[in-house]
Design a protein around this motif. Structure first.
Motif, short mmCIF file in Angstrom:
data_model
loop_
_atom_site.label_atom_id
_atom_site.label_comp_id
_atom_site.label_asym_id
_atom_site.label_seq_id
_atom_site.Cartn_x
_atom_site.Cartn_y
_atom_site.Cartn_z
N SER A 254 11.37 24.00 58.32
CA SER A 254 11.43 23.67 59.75
C SER A 254 10.14 23.97 60.49
CB SER A 254 12.58 24.42 60.41
OG SER A 254 13.80 24.02 59.84
N GLY A 255 9.04 24.09 59.75
CA GLY A 255 7.78 24.35 60.42
C GLY A 255 6.61 24.33 59.46
N ILE A 256 5.43 24.38 60.05
CA ILE A 256 4.18 24.42 59.30
C ILE A 256 3.34 25.55 59.86
CG2 ILE A 256 2.01 23.18 58.85
CD1 ILE A 256 3.63 20.56 59.16
N ASN B 261 11.15 35.60 60.46
CA ASN B 261 12.33 36.07 61.18
C ASN B 261 12.06 36.03 62.68
OD1 ASN B 261 14.38 37.54 62.36
ND2 ASN B 261 14.32 39.18 60.86
N PHE B 262 12.75 35.14 63.37
CA PHE B 262 12.68 35.07 64.84
C PHE B 262 13.91 35.81 65.39
CE2 PHE B 262 10.09 31.50 63.57
CZ PHE B 262 9.08 31.49 64.50
N ALA C 299 14.51 20.78 66.24
CA ALA C 299 15.84 21.35 65.98
C ALA C 299 15.78 22.87 65.87
CB ALA C 299 16.44 20.74 64.72
N ALA C 300 14.78 23.39 65.16
CA ALA C 300 14.65 24.84 65.02
C ALA C 300 14.34 25.49 66.36
CB ALA C 300 13.56 25.18 64.00
N PHE C 301 13.47 24.86 67.14
CA PHE C 301 13.16 25.40 68.46
C PHE C 301 14.40 25.39 69.36
CE2 PHE C 301 11.61 24.89 72.88
CZ PHE C 301 11.06 26.15 73.00
N LYS C 302 15.20 24.35 69.26
CA LYS C 302 16.43 24.27 70.07
C LYS C 302 17.37 25.42 69.73
CE LYS C 302 20.23 21.23 71.29
NZ LYS C 302 20.96 20.02 70.99
N ILE C 303 17.50 25.75 68.44
CA ILE C 303 18.35 26.88 68.02
C ILE C 303 17.82 28.17 68.63
CG2 ILE C 303 19.02 28.30 66.04
CD1 ILE C 303 19.11 25.62 64.42
N LEU C 304 16.50 28.39 68.56
CA LEU C 304 15.91 29.59 69.15
C LEU C 304 16.15 29.65 70.66
CD1 LEU C 304 12.44 29.71 67.35
CD2 LEU C 304 14.49 31.05 66.82
N LYS C 305 16.00 28.50 71.30
CA LYS C 305 16.13 28.43 72.75
C LYS C 305 17.54 28.75 73.23
CE LYS C 305 14.61 25.35 76.39
NZ LYS C 305 14.09 24.04 76.72
N GLU C 306 18.54 28.50 72.38
CA GLU C 306 19.93 28.74 72.75
C GLU C 306 20.38 30.18 72.56
OE1 GLU C 306 22.00 25.74 70.51
OE2 GLU C 306 21.43 24.16 71.91
N ILE D 59 13.56 31.18 59.51
CA ILE D 59 13.11 29.79 59.45
C ILE D 59 12.03 29.69 58.38
CG2 ILE D 59 11.99 27.92 60.73
CD1 ILE D 59 13.24 29.07 63.27
N ASN D 60 12.16 28.67 57.50
CA ASN D 60 11.18 28.43 56.45
C ASN D 60 10.02 27.59 56.99
OD1 ASN D 60 12.65 29.72 54.40
ND2 ASN D 60 13.85 27.90 54.03
N PHE D 61 8.80 28.04 56.68
CA PHE D 61 7.59 27.34 57.09
C PHE D 61 6.76 26.99 55.86
CE2 PHE D 61 8.79 29.35 60.98
CZ PHE D 61 8.31 28.52 61.98
N LEU D 62 6.26 25.78 55.83
CA LEU D 62 5.32 25.35 54.81
C LEU D 62 3.94 25.90 55.16
CD1 LEU D 62 4.57 23.47 52.38
CD2 LEU D 62 4.06 21.73 54.11
N VAL D 63 3.25 26.47 54.19
CA VAL D 63 1.89 26.94 54.38
C VAL D 63 0.97 25.74 54.16
CG1 VAL D 63 0.11 28.46 53.46
CG2 VAL D 63 2.46 29.27 53.65
N ASP D 64 0.20 25.37 55.17
CA ASP D 64 -0.65 24.18 55.10
C ASP D 64 -2.04 24.51 55.63
OD1 ASP D 64 -1.88 21.73 55.16
OD2 ASP D 64 -0.35 20.74 56.37
#
Length: 134
Positions: free
Chosen positions: A114-116, A20-21, A42-49, A26-31
């Motif tokens: 949208s992330g790792i 939760n930001f 795209a996810a960062f752009k949403i946060l930035k706006e 945002i869903n992140f893959l555990v790697d």
């Protein structure tokens, strides 16, 4: 910290954590094979706006060189992002990757990833992956 992957694992057979930001989930893959945390452009752009971005998020952290399994290296920007996990506030550095990196997860599983989260995330949060209870 304990995280239960069971819900998302049953859906797509991938270990996914939802972070939760400040209200944006945002869903992140555990790697565990990735050394660094990554977020899609795209996810960062949403946060930035968001209105809360400047007061709660990114401190520009420069650039980082990363390479994947194929060995091709790219230079990526990285940012310090604040987020909530289990009602606690944290901050970690995330590299920003092209959106195309994450499209295969959605195509294969139907789940938007949208992330790792890499090994730096596990170390900083003392996370242990227990596959028997997953």
């Amino acid at each position: 910290m304990k995280q239960n992957f069971r819900k998302n694992f049953k859906k797509c057979q991938l270990p996914i954590i939802t972070i939760n930001f400040l209200g944006i989930k945002i869903n992140f893959l555990v790697d565990s094979g990735s050394s660094k945390n990554q977020i899609s452009g795209a996810a960062f752009k949403i946060l930035k706006e968001t209105d809360l971005y400047k007061e709660n998020f990114a401190d520009y952290q420069g650039k980082n060189k990363v390479s994947g399994v194929g060995g091709e290296a790219i230079i990526q920007p990285q940012v310090l992002l604040g987020y909530y996990l289990d009602r606690r506030r944290y901050a970690d550095i995330f590299g920003i990757l092209p959106d195309t990196v994450f499209k295969c997860f959605e195509e294969e599983s139907g789940l938007v990833v949208s992330g790792i989260l890499g090994s730096s995330f596990f170390v900083s949060h003392n996370i242990v992956i227990d596959y028997e209870t997953m």
